[in-house]
Design a protein around this motif. Structure first.
Motif, PDB file in Angstrom:
ATOM      1  N   GLU A 102       0.831  -1.207   0.000  1.00 56.54           N
ATOM      2  CA  GLU A 102       0.000   0.000   0.000  1.00 56.54           C
ATOM      3  C   GLU A 102       0.864   1.255   0.000  1.00 56.54           C
ATOM      4  O   GLU A 102       0.590   2.208  -0.742  1.00 56.54           O
ATOM      5  CB  GLU A 102      -0.914  -0.019   1.231  1.00 56.54           C
ATOM      6  N   VAL A 103       1.893   1.254   0.825  1.00 54.92           N
ATOM      7  CA  VAL A 103       2.812   2.396   0.868  1.00 54.92           C
ATOM      8  C   VAL A 103       3.553   2.531  -0.458  1.00 54.92           C
ATOM      9  O   VAL A 103       3.773   3.647  -0.952  1.00 54.92           O
ATOM     10  CB  VAL A 103       3.806   2.236   2.041  1.00 54.92           C
ATOM     11  N   LEU A 104       3.908   1.396  -1.054  1.00 53.39           N
ATOM     12  CA  LEU A 104       4.601   1.395  -2.343  1.00 53.39           C
ATOM     13  C   LEU A 104       3.731   2.045  -3.427  1.00 53.39           C
ATOM     14  O   LEU A 104       4.226   2.796  -4.277  1.00 53.39           O
ATOM     15  CB  LEU A 104       4.952  -0.049  -2.736  1.00 53.39           C
ATOM     16  N   VAL A 105       2.417   1.771  -3.372  1.00 56.62           N
ATOM     17  CA  VAL A 105       1.474   2.376  -4.320  1.00 56.62           C
ATOM     18  C   VAL A 105       1.422   3.890  -4.135  1.00 56.62           C
ATOM     19  O   VAL A 105       1.328   4.654  -5.102  1.00 56.62           O
ATOM     20  CB  VAL A 105       0.064   1.761  -4.138  1.00 56.62           C
ATOM     21  N   LEU A 106       1.507   4.326  -2.872  1.00 56.65           N
ATOM     22  CA  LEU A 106       1.366   5.753  -2.551  1.00 56.65           C
ATOM     23  C   LEU A 106       2.672   6.536  -2.664  1.00 56.65           C
ATOM     24  O   LEU A 106       2.652   7.771  -2.636  1.00 56.65           O
ATOM     25  CB  LEU A 106       0.823   5.903  -1.120  1.00 56.65           C
ATOM     26  N   ILE A 107       3.799   5.823  -2.776  1.00 53.98           N
ATOM     27  CA  ILE A 107       5.101   6.489  -2.663  1.00 53.98           C
ATOM     28  C   ILE A 107       5.348   7.500  -3.781  1.00 53.98           C
ATOM     29  O   ILE A 107       5.917   8.570  -3.541  1.00 53.98           O
ATOM     30  CB  ILE A 107       6.253   5.445  -2.600  1.00 53.98           C
ATOM     31  N   LEU A 108       4.926   7.193  -5.007  1.00 51.14           N
ATOM     32  CA  LEU A 108       5.177   8.113  -6.126  1.00 51.14           C
ATOM     33  C   LEU A 108       4.442   9.439  -5.943  1.00 51.14           C
ATOM     34  O   LEU A 108       5.067  10.507  -6.019  1.00 51.14           O
ATOM     35  CB  LEU A 108       4.813   7.457  -7.455  1.00 51.14           C
ATOM     36  N   PRO A 109       3.106   9.436  -5.706  1.00 53.54           N
ATOM     37  CA  PRO A 109       2.442  10.730  -5.492  1.00 53.54           C
ATOM     38  C   PRO A 109       2.992  11.478  -4.273  1.00 53.54           C
ATOM     39  O   PRO A 109       3.094  12.709  -4.298  1.00 53.54           O
ATOM     40  CB  PRO A 109       0.962  10.371  -5.302  1.00 53.54           C
ATOM     41  N   ALA A 110       3.377  10.747  -3.214  1.00 52.24           N
ATOM     42  CA  ALA A 110       3.937  11.398  -2.023  1.00 52.24           C
ATOM     43  C   ALA A 110       5.270  12.068  -2.354  1.00 52.24           C
ATOM     44  O   ALA A 110       5.522  13.217  -1.964  1.00 52.24           O
ATOM     45  CB  ALA A 110       4.123  10.385  -0.902  1.00 52.24           C
ATOM     46  N   ALA A 111       6.130  11.343  -3.089  1.00 49.24           N
ATOM     47  CA  ALA A 111       7.444  11.889  -3.466  1.00 49.24           C
ATOM     48  C   ALA A 111       7.302  13.078  -4.402  1.00 49.24           C
ATOM     49  O   ALA A 111       8.013  14.088  -4.271  1.00 49.24           O
ATOM     50  CB  ALA A 111       8.290  10.795  -4.116  1.00 49.24           C
ATOM     51  N   LEU A 112       6.360  12.989  -5.347  1.00 47.60           N
ATOM     52  CA  LEU A 112       6.127  14.095  -6.276  1.00 47.60           C
ATOM     53  C   LEU A 112       5.614  15.332  -5.544  1.00 47.60           C
ATOM     54  O   LEU A 112       6.004  16.467  -5.857  1.00 47.60           O
ATOM     55  CB  LEU A 112       5.134  13.679  -7.365  1.00 47.60           C
ATOM     56  N   TYR A 113       4.746  15.113  -4.555  1.00 39.63           N
ATOM     57  CA  TYR A 113       4.214  16.240  -3.789  1.00 39.63           C
ATOM     58  C   TYR A 113       5.323  16.923  -2.998  1.00 39.63           C
ATOM     59  O   TYR A 113       5.401  18.158  -2.963  1.00 39.63           O
ATOM     60  CB  TYR A 113       3.102  15.756  -2.854  1.00 39.63           C
ATOM     61  N   ILE A 114       6.189  16.138  -2.366  1.00 36.94           N
ATOM     62  CA  ILE A 114       7.305  16.713  -1.602  1.00 36.94           C
ATOM     63  C   ILE A 114       8.259  17.460  -2.539  1.00 36.94           C
ATOM     64  O   ILE A 114       8.755  18.545  -2.210  1.00 36.94           O
ATOM     65  CB  ILE A 114       8.047  15.606  -0.822  1.00 36.94           C
ATOM     66  N   ALA A 115       8.498  16.891  -3.730  1.00 38.79           N
ATOM     67  CA  ALA A 115       9.361  17.563  -4.713  1.00 38.79           C
ATOM     68  C   ALA A 115       8.748  18.892  -5.148  1.00 38.79           C
ATOM     69  O   ALA A 115       9.455  19.899  -5.306  1.00 38.79           O
ATOM     70  CB  ALA A 115       9.570  16.651  -5.926  1.00 38.79           C
ATOM     71  N   TRP A 116       7.416  18.916  -5.326  1.00 33.98           N
ATOM     72  CA  TRP A 116       6.733  20.159  -5.720  1.00 33.98           C
ATOM     73  C   TRP A 116       6.827  21.203  -4.614  1.00 33.98           C
ATOM     74  O   TRP A 116       7.057  22.387  -4.888  1.00 33.98           O
ATOM     75  CB  TRP A 116       5.272  19.847  -6.045  1.00 33.98           C
ATOM     76  N   LEU A 117       6.657  20.769  -3.348  1.00 36.59           N
ATOM     77  CA  LEU A 117       6.791  21.689  -2.220  1.00 36.59           C
ATOM     78  C   LEU A 117       8.202  22.274  -2.158  1.00 36.59           C
ATOM     79  O   LEU A 117       8.380  23.471  -1.908  1.00 36.59           O
ATOM     80  CB  LEU A 117       6.481  20.971  -0.898  1.00 36.59           C
ATOM     81  N   ASN A 118       9.173  21.420  -2.400  1.00 35.59           N
ATOM     82  CA  ASN A 118      10.573  21.869  -2.378  1.00 35.59           C
ATOM     83  C   ASN A 118      10.834  22.883  -3.492  1.00 35.59           C
ATOM     84  O   ASN A 118      11.508  23.905  -3.281  1.00 35.59           O
ATOM     85  CB  ASN A 118      11.498  20.657  -2.525  1.00 35.59           C
ATOM     86  N   GLN A 119      10.285  22.611  -4.664  1.00 39.10           N
ATOM     87  CA  GLN A 119      10.470  23.495  -5.805  1.00 39.10           C
ATOM     88  C   GLN A 119       9.816  24.853  -5.578  1.00 39.10           C
ATOM     89  O   GLN A 119      10.344  25.901  -5.969  1.00 39.10           O
ATOM     90  CB  GLN A 119       9.868  22.838  -7.066  1.00 39.10           C
ATOM     91  N   SER A 120       8.653  24.829  -4.888  1.00 36.77           N
ATOM     92  CA  SER A 120       7.923  26.086  -4.647  1.00 36.77           C
ATOM     93  C   SER A 120       8.421  26.822  -3.404  1.00 36.77           C
ATOM     94  O   SER A 120       7.946  27.922  -3.096  1.00 36.77           O
ATOM     95  CB  SER A 120       6.426  25.786  -4.487  1.00 36.77           C
ATOM     96  N   GLY A 121       9.357  26.202  -2.683  1.00 31.57           N
ATOM     97  CA  GLY A 121       9.935  26.838  -1.504  1.00 31.57           C
ATOM     98  C   GLY A 121       9.071  26.782  -0.262  1.00 31.57           C
ATOM     99  O   GLY A 121       9.304  27.537   0.693  1.00 31.57           O
TER     100      GLY A 121
END
Length: 309
Positions: free
Chosen positions: A185-204
């Motif tokens: 279940e976590v493996l299924v969710l890991i991509l959207p979670a990682a993408l969201y964190i990357a977007w937050l990092n990019q937006s500061g």
């Protein structure tokens, strides 16, 4: 019962208490991390559960079981659906604590077992015992009291109860262990979670990295998520289902006490609502205990005993 069985049962009881106590203390963790927005904290909870879960799988030699489950399309599809329900449940619970609605979170997990019974009757053809019906009626009266007298429809409570019921029903349809299932279940969710964190990092706007204490607390969300489940899985194999059913009320009771500790406003409507819910829980627990007794099974017969389970 011989000595080894007594020791095994006692270990299971302590493990069950440990699992529900850890879940019951979750409000303390989420209050400590209120500076982190709920969506980011949810993403970190998913992200850090993966490596810690992998370590547990290696330690318990369950990599093979996990791989077998991943290779089954039906199992993978159901676990993907379950992961959505679980993420929604986690996210709303975090949000509830952050907006000082610990009582609503507690209420949701008190109602949850009663919702399970209702779903079993409506969708799986199980029959409702009189005491179970009375317990559900008391819960409905509690919700109505909070809505009408208190002017607060407990949408968070009902969402938590229903989303976790959906999760439980989906997991019941899947023949996979607790830890392998959670890891997938976590493996299924890991991509959207990682993408969201990357977007937050990019937006500061990423909180992670701005404070050492918060950094460690976010990393700790991995073991905080996985350890209670591990203790629960250990307990489930060693104690009776009726005992486990009673233990599940330890969690919301501790959450309720956390709400008192953190000074949440407890109104007269809350008092009426929780009193009715507690009465319903007591009736529900008594019915589960009564139906599990051998003498009751002999009087009622196998069919009636199964009806009340």
């Amino acid at each position: 019962m011989n000595r080894p069985q007594e020791i095994d049962s006692r270990a299971g009881l302590f493990s069950g208490l440990a699992a529900y106590s850890m879940w019951g203390l979750f409000p303390i963790y989420f209050v400590a991390t209120r500076a982190v927005p709920a969506p980011e904290l949810l993403a970190h909870r998913i992200l850090w559960s993966l490596p810690f879960g992998l370590l547990i799988l290696i330690f318990r030699k369950q990599i093979g079981d996990t791989w077998k489950a991943i290779r089954k399309p039906r199992t993978l599809a159901l676990l993907a659906l379950a992961s959505i329900s679980l993420a929604a449940n986690w996210g709303v619970y975090i949000y509830a604590i952050q907006i000082e609605q610990i009582f609503q979170g507690s209420l949701g997990y008190y109602i949850n077992p009663l919702i399970y019974v209702l779903v079993a009757v409506l969708f799986f053809g199980e029959r409702l015992s009189k005491l179970q019906g009375f317990a559900i009626l008391l819960a409905c009266m509690g919700v109505l009291a909070l809505t009408i007298y208190g002017g607060q429809f407990p949408v968070i409570s009902l969402f938590l109860a229903c989303s976790f019921t959906i999760y439980g029903v989906l997991r019941k349809l899947i023949d996979v262990g607790a830890m392998p299932g959670l890891f997938i279940e976590v493996l299924v969710l890991i991509l959207p979670a990682a993408l969201y964190i990357a977007w937050l990092n990019q937006s500061g706007s990423l909180v992670f990295g701005t404070d050492t204490t918060l950094n460690w607390l976010m990393v700790a969300s991995g073991p905080i998520t996985v350890l209670p489940l591990l203790a629960f899985a250990f307990a489930a194999r060693r104690i009776r289902l009726s005992t486990l059913g009673v233990l599940q009320f330890v969690g919301p009771t501790m959450q309720f006490l956390c709400g008192i500790y953190f000074g949440e406003t407890f109104t007269a409507a809350h008092a009426i609502c929780f009193t009715l819910i507690w009465l319903g829980v007591a009736v529900f627990a008594f019915d589960g205990w009564r139906s599990s007794r051998p003498s009751y099974a002999l009087r009622t017969g196998p069919a009636q005993t199964r009806q009340n389970e």
